[in-house]
Design an enzyme around this catalytic site. Structure first.
Site, short mmCIF file in Angstrom:
data_model
loop_
_atom_site.label_atom_id
_atom_site.label_comp_id
_atom_site.label_asym_id
_atom_site.label_seq_id
_atom_site.Cartn_x
_atom_site.Cartn_y
_atom_site.Cartn_z
N LYS A 22 28.77 29.33 39.13
CA LYS A 22 27.66 30.02 39.82
C LYS A 22 27.31 31.31 39.07
CE LYS A 22 28.62 32.84 43.38
NZ LYS A 22 28.06 34.20 43.13
N ASN A 23 28.33 32.08 38.71
CA ASN A 23 28.06 33.39 38.10
C ASN A 23 27.52 33.30 36.68
OD1 ASN A 23 28.81 34.58 40.44
ND2 ASN A 23 30.69 35.53 39.68
N CYS A 118 26.41 45.87 50.62
CA CYS A 118 27.16 44.62 50.57
C CYS A 118 28.52 44.93 51.20
CB CYS A 118 27.28 44.23 49.11
SG CYS A 118 28.45 42.94 48.77
N ARG A 123 27.88 48.89 45.72
CA ARG A 123 27.28 48.08 44.65
C ARG A 123 25.90 48.57 44.20
NH1 ARG A 123 28.79 41.85 45.46
NH2 ARG A 123 28.62 41.87 43.21
N ASP A 307 37.43 38.55 41.94
CA ASP A 307 37.00 37.40 42.75
C ASP A 307 38.17 36.47 43.13
OD1 ASP A 307 34.45 38.33 42.69
OD2 ASP A 307 33.68 36.87 41.26
N ARG A 399 27.78 29.55 49.74
CA ARG A 399 27.04 30.31 48.74
C ARG A 399 27.57 30.04 47.34
NH1 ARG A 399 27.18 36.33 49.16
NH2 ARG A 399 26.44 35.89 47.08
C1 UD1 Z 1 29.69 40.34 39.13
C2 UD1 Z 1 29.95 39.02 39.83
C3 UD1 Z 1 30.95 39.21 40.97
C4 UD1 Z 1 32.21 39.90 40.47
C5 UD1 Z 1 31.88 41.17 39.68
C6 UD1 Z 1 33.10 41.78 39.02
C7 UD1 Z 1 27.92 37.75 39.58
C8 UD1 Z 1 26.69 37.22 40.20
N1 UD1 Z 1 28.71 38.51 40.34
O1 UD1 Z 1 29.10 41.22 40.08
O2 UD1 Z 1 31.26 37.93 41.51
O3 UD1 Z 1 33.04 40.21 41.56
O4 UD1 Z 1 30.93 40.88 38.64
O5 UD1 Z 1 33.72 40.88 38.19
O6 UD1 Z 1 28.21 37.49 38.43
N2 UD1 Z 1 28.54 49.39 39.46
C9 UD1 Z 1 27.89 50.62 39.60
N3 UD1 Z 1 26.59 50.71 39.14
C10 UD1 Z 1 25.93 49.66 38.57
C11 UD1 Z 1 26.60 48.42 38.43
C12 UD1 Z 1 27.91 48.34 38.88
O7 UD1 Z 1 28.45 51.58 40.10
O8 UD1 Z 1 24.76 49.81 38.20
C13 UD1 Z 1 29.94 49.28 39.91
C14 UD1 Z 1 30.09 48.27 41.07
O9 UD1 Z 1 29.83 48.87 42.32
C15 UD1 Z 1 31.53 47.85 40.90
C16 UD1 Z 1 31.72 47.86 39.40
O10 UD1 Z 1 30.70 48.72 38.88
O11 UD1 Z 1 32.39 48.79 41.49
C17 UD1 Z 1 31.63 46.51 38.72
O12 UD1 Z 1 30.50 45.82 39.19
P1 UD1 Z 1 29.76 44.71 38.29
O13 UD1 Z 1 30.65 44.29 37.19
O14 UD1 Z 1 28.41 45.22 37.95
O15 UD1 Z 1 29.63 43.50 39.33
P2 UD1 Z 1 28.38 42.56 39.57
O16 UD1 Z 1 27.69 42.28 38.31
O17 UD1 Z 1 27.60 43.07 40.74
#
Ligand code: UD1
Length: 419
Positions: A22-23, A118, A123, A307, A399
């Site tokens: 999915k990711n 979320c 996030r 995850d 999902r």
């Molecule tokens: C993706 C995955 C999710 C997984 C996560 C971490 C998908 C669709 N989702 O989520 O399943 O749990 O990676 O492996 O692929 N952050 C900020 N600012 C930003 C972006 C991120 O502060 O602009 C923080 C987030 O709140 C979190 C951390 O950085 O604490 C890592 O998040 P991120 O790696 O971006 O996760 P996702 O891409 O949302």
């Protein structure tokens, strides 16, 4: 709302075939917006998040032809695509924000809804926005929307992410393949899903090169017609590996390159599982006694994935001794703890660390899912509890886990859907 009735304890045995990731599918589908020519994406998992992304693409003007089994999508974009990603589509899935980079890169404007909060943490998308700004995207936030534009192509630059982010890395990769000049992205996430996105784009003529956590992109004018098969879901595979370890199971897990879950395999070996790998298969036998592990810590790839944290917590509850798990990616990802306590788990949370006293006897109870991974952890816990458990809000599971009910039934889990 559907619920699952699970009658434990269950013995598990047999073969499980892992679905497409999915990711990995979500950014790859978002990236199809960059194409003028048709693109074919194979091995999509049949899960709700993929339907959401396909609906979002349709709302932007893409024509989508799905195969009978809904795992292959041929995507043909119109000349005049829309650039509005509505709140109604983005709010149900944070991954929808990934259309922003492709829209701004290809059409130089976009009105994309902010994804909002979320359950597992705030996030934010500040890394996405500030990096895109450095490439020339102007934006303002109004009424919950990101109103963005650029005067022509984005311009290549060197950008260092303040923190490793999967989504921000994907967003910037997609935004820069059609930019002018050279972009160097530093401190990138290197999850296998990002490598899958890279392979897809490079196959279509993009020029993306990796060296450790640095990614160099040389912008190209357009992308060619292409076809791509999405990689297997490593979180689904990890979940079944934990299930086998937890329930003295004997599973053959197939359709996945075992190397991408090497860290998880090594951890489960330490816990006592007997694991062998061959080509695209994993053979795993759960131990009689599960050993506790002190200081499990979630980390970016190649670390233990966040995850899989909830599933590993169930495993540690059943280990003989004390263990601890630190959640270092998301600030509020312990929603499953209160539910596990209702089954009899002894878990004490201090900040982002869970202290677990093992050897718990789980007695079946009614449980409520809070998010995708927490809900699968509750299913695993119910599987090893004595008596009947009901897991509510199974739409969270749907999902991201394809055909989970039948996959579990086939390996011996006594699971029934209550409508
Ligand atoms: C993706 C995955 C999710 C997984 C996560 C971490 C998908 C669709 N989702 O989520 O399943 O749990 O990676 O492996 O692929 N952050 C900020 N600012 C930003 C972006 C991120 O502060 O602009 C923080 C987030 O709140 C979190 C951390 O950085 O604490 C890592 O998040 P991120 O790696 O971006 O996760 P996702 O891409 O949302």
């Amino acid at each position: 709302m559907d619920k699952f009735l699970i009658n434990g304890p269950c013995k598990i045995k047999g073969k499980v075939s892992i679905s497409g990731s999915k990711n990995a599918s979500l950014p790859i589908l978002a990236a199809t917006l960059l194409f003028d020519k048709p693109v074919t994406i194979k091995n999509l998992p049949r899960v709700r998040d993929i339907d959401t992304m396909l609906n979002l693409l349709k709302s932007l003007g893409s024509k989508i032809i799905l195969s009978k089994d809904r795992k292959t999508a041929k995507i043909i974009n119109k000349k005049n695509m829309k650039t509005f990603a509505s709140y109604s589509l983005v709010k149900t899935m944070r991954g929808s924000i990934l259309v922003l980079g492709p829209l701004i890169s290809k059409f130089h404007k976009s009105k994309t809804s902010l994804p909002g909060g979320c359950l597992i943490g705030a996030r934010p998308v500040n890394y996405h926005l500030s990096a895109l700004k450095q490439l020339g995207m102007e934006y303002k936030i109004k009424d919950g929307y990101i109103l963005a534009k650029s005067s022509g192509r984005l311009k290549g630059k060197t950008i260092k992410f303040p923190k490793i982010s999967v989504g921000a890395t994907e967003q910037l990769l997609m935004a820069t393949v059609l930019s002018s000049g050279k972009t160097v992205l530093k401190n990138c996430a290197i999850e296998p899903e990002i490598k899958d996105l890279t392979q897809f784009l490079n196959k279509a003529g993009a020029n993306i090169k990796w060296s450790g956590r640095t990614c160099t992109i040389l912008g190209v004018n357009s992308l060619n017609q292409t076809s791509h098969t999405v990689m297997a879901d490593r979180i689904e595979a990890g979940t079944f590996c934990v299930a086998a370890t937890l329930a003295k199971g004997n599973l053959q897990i197939k359709n996945l390159d075992p190397k991408i879950i090497n860290t998880e395999i090594e951890l489960l070996k330490k816990v006592g599982a007997k694991i062998q790998t061959l080509d695209d298969k994993i053979f795993i036998k759960g131990p009689d006694k599960i050993k506790p592990i002190k200081n499990i810590k979630t980390k970016e790839f190649p670390g233990i994935p966040t995850d899989l944290q909830a599933q590993l917590m169930v495993l540690m509850c059943k280990s003989i001794g004390k263990s601890s798990i630190t959640e270092s990616i998301f600030e509020n990802r312990f929603m499953h703890v209160a539910e596990l306590q209702r089954l009899g788990a002894k878990i004490n949370i201090q900040n982002n660390k869970a202290f677990i006293e093992g050897n718990n006897k789980f007695i079946g109870a009614e449980l409520m899912s809070s998010d995708l991974r927490a809900s699968v952890a509750l299913v695993l816990a119910a599987m090893v509890a004595n008596g009947k458990s009901i897991v509510g809000r199974v739409y969270h599971l749907e999902r991201g886990y394809e055909d989970i009910e039948n996959k579990l039934k086939k390996i011996g889990v006594k699971i029934k859907r209550l409508k």
